[in-house]
Design an enzyme around this catalytic site. Structure first.
Site, PDB file in Angstrom:
ATOM      1  N   LYS A  77       0.638  -1.184  -0.068  1.00  0.00           N
ATOM      2  CA  LYS A  77       0.078   0.130   0.224  1.00  0.00           C
ATOM      3  C   LYS A  77       0.963   1.316  -0.164  1.00  0.00           C
ATOM      4  O   LYS A  77       2.084   1.371   0.764  1.00  0.00           O
ATOM      5  CB  LYS A  77      -0.914  -0.166   1.265  1.00  0.00           C
ATOM      6  CG  LYS A  77      -1.810   1.055   1.090  1.00  0.00           C
ATOM      7  CD  LYS A  77      -2.745   1.073   2.567  1.00  0.00           C
ATOM      8  CE  LYS A  77      -3.972   2.018   2.475  1.00  0.00           C
ATOM      9  NZ  LYS A  77      -4.827   2.043   3.588  1.00  0.00           N
ATOM     10  N   SER A 151      -9.557   1.789   2.836  1.00  0.00           N
ATOM     11  CA  SER A 151      -8.763   2.594   1.777  1.00  0.00           C
ATOM     12  C   SER A 151      -7.655   1.930   1.002  1.00  0.00           C
ATOM     13  O   SER A 151      -7.268   2.182   0.238  1.00  0.00           O
ATOM     14  CB  SER A 151      -8.082   3.663   2.588  1.00  0.00           C
ATOM     15  OG  SER A 151      -7.153   3.101   3.885  1.00  0.00           O
ATOM     16  N   SER A 175      -9.842  -0.608   6.999  1.00  0.00           N
ATOM     17  CA  SER A 175      -9.480  -0.235   5.651  1.00  0.00           C
ATOM     18  C   SER A 175      -8.585  -1.414   5.067  1.00  0.00           C
ATOM     19  O   SER A 175      -8.207  -1.396   3.832  1.00  0.00           O
ATOM     20  CB  SER A 175      -8.482   0.919   5.716  1.00  0.00           C
ATOM     21  OG  SER A 175      -9.423   1.834   5.483  1.00  0.00           O
TER      22      SER A 175
END
Length: 481
Positions: A77, A151, A175
């Site tokens: 990420k 996210s 997330s």
């Protein structure tokens, strides 16, 4: 090769049936094949993946120790600092930022993490759909017209599509778990403090935690093994011994006590089919030997409003550092205050600005106790609820999300509807307890996640229950699209 789990791929690399370089090349080819439809990555690193894979192969050739997880290509990420590789947090304000150090989770992973790319995400991890990214939305591999969750949506989409065998995401209010649920994956939020936050660019410091996103529970246990551990560079890192997460994974649930959380299973907005999939998972665990009952978290319903005061308040503090002076975007102006204003106006997206303003208001004189102070009291009540529940049960169960993946654009103009998607995942985040989402079945042809939550540092028990549920559910990873 793409159909293998990370664990299976690692075994074949260690047995010299497949080289790490072949695995990296396969991941790179898959990225080239599907990335135009998905937008899983902000920054691709195909050459770096091949270079590091070659070093892993050379270490194997020389007979040096190589741990299982070092053999497997991974997506990272884009909120985790990677030395010399662009790290944007999905924001224009960091579009050219290259960190000079590596996040501790990646250092723990090994000297040569085979990183295929930096995965797309909601800007500064603020969102539930990966539509807030300054680099465009990510599409769900199960249905390209739907969101992958957020996210960590880029991480989830990459794993679901075979652009990597697993990924690291971050979980502040859900997330990791929510995109895992939307994309048919396993997503684990460890106990707060179990994984170092050093090198994780902060959203809400009392909530943020790095976690695995994988194809099955065994992969999640293996990836947690790689990244967990005490780190003196992180003041919130727990100095607690890291157990062998694989050793008890197949022990089953005989004698485990599992409580179905009434308030989350019956929460407003939870679709009937989602509720039934969660209850069916509980029945399967009961048939496997667990004791199953119902449990109450009386203050869970207050988690959503409390979270959306606490998290923005921490955002207001953490994002003050982006001022155009030290690093990141700078928009020139005649005076320093005008430079601040122009830089932040151009660099931050709408959702980030919204949360900065909410947090600043909640912390302002005259409102601090009425909002932030009250929210922290609610957080304490939720922690007490979990403590009472774990006195009776070993593992708690609920849906991960109220619905399967929703359509791109469906909620982007309705922040409250978007925030409500986190109603089931937020309580565990506020309490800091570990939680995992596993695929429980399909609704309207889309994956539905079931959430299991454990007591502090009870990841071995949590993973054991998740493994049993995974095996009983009959749901197996499906490469998409």
């Amino acid at each position: 090769m793409l159909e293998l789990s990370a664990f299976e791929l690692a075994e074949r690399v260690l047995d010299r049936e497949i080289s790490a370089t072949e695995a990296a090349a396969t991941a790179n080819a898959r990225v080239e094949e599907v990335e135009g439809r998905l937008n899983s990555f902000i920054t691709g690193t195909p050459e770096l993946a091949l270079e590091r894979a070659a070093r892993v192969d050379e270490r194997l050739r020389r007979g040096e120790e190589v741990r299982r997880w070092e053999c497997v290509p991974i997506a990272i990420k884009d909120v985790l600092s990677t030395r010399g590789v662009r790290t944007t947090c999905g924001s224009r304000i960091l579009e050219d930022f290259e960190p000079v150090y590596e996040a501790s989770a990646l250092v723990n992973f090994g000297p040569d993490p085979i990183m295929v790319g930096k995965a797309n995400m909601d800007e500064f991890a603020m969102g539930s759909s990966t539509e807030n990214s300054a680099y465009g939305p990510t599409h769900n591999p199960w249905d390209l017209s739907r969101v992958p969750g957020g996210s960590s949506g880029g991480s989830a989409a990459a794993v679901a599509a075979g652009e990597g065998w697993w990924a690291l995401g971050t979980d502040t209010g859900g997330s990791v778990r929510q995109p895992a649920a939307f994309c048919g994956l396993v997503g684990l939020k460890p106990t707060y403090g179990r994984v170092s936050r050093y090198g994780l660019i902060a959203f809400a410091s009392s909530l943020d935690q790095i976690g695995p996103m994988t194809r099955d529970v065994r992969d999640a246990a293996l990836l947690l093994q790689a990244i967990a551990g005490h780190d003196p560079r992180d003041s919130t890192s727990a100095d607690v011994e890291v157990p062998d997460y694989l050793s008890s994974l197949e022990d089953g649930v005989e004698g485990l006590r599992i409580g179905i959380v009434r308030e989350l299973t019956e929460a407003e907005g939870v679709e009937e089919e989602v509720r039934e999939i969660s209850l069916r998972t509980a029945r399967l665990l009961q048939e496997a030997g667990a004791e199953v009952g119902e449990v109450s978290l009386p203050h869970a319903g207050y988690g959503l409003p409390a979270y959306y005061i606490i998290a923005p308040a921490e955002v207001s503090s953490n994002l003050a550092r982006y001022d155009g002076v030290r690093y990141g975007l700078r928009v020139p102006a005649d005076g320093v205050h005008e430079m601040y204003r122009r830089t932040r106006a151009r660099g931050f997206g709408d959702e980030v600005k919204r949360r900065i303003m909410l947090g600043t208001y909640a912390l302002s004189a005259g409102y601090y106790e009425a909002y932030y102070g009250q929210a922290q009291k609610v957080r304490t009540k939720i922690i007490e609820d979990f403590r009472n529940a774990f006195a009776r049960y070993d593992v708690l169960l609920s849906p991960t999300c109220p619905t399967p993946a929703f359509g791109l654009g469906e909620k982007v103009d309705d922040p409250l509807a978007m925030y409500a998607n986190d109603i089931c995942s937020i309580p565990a985040s506020l309490a800091g307890v570990p939680a995992i989402s596993i695929p429980g079945g399909l609704s309207r042809g889309l994956p539905v996640g079931v959430q299991l939550m454990g007591d502090y540092f009870s990841e071995p028990t949590l993973l054991r229950a998740a493994r049993a549920a995974e095996q009983a559910s009959g749901f197996h990873f499906r490469l998409k699209p």
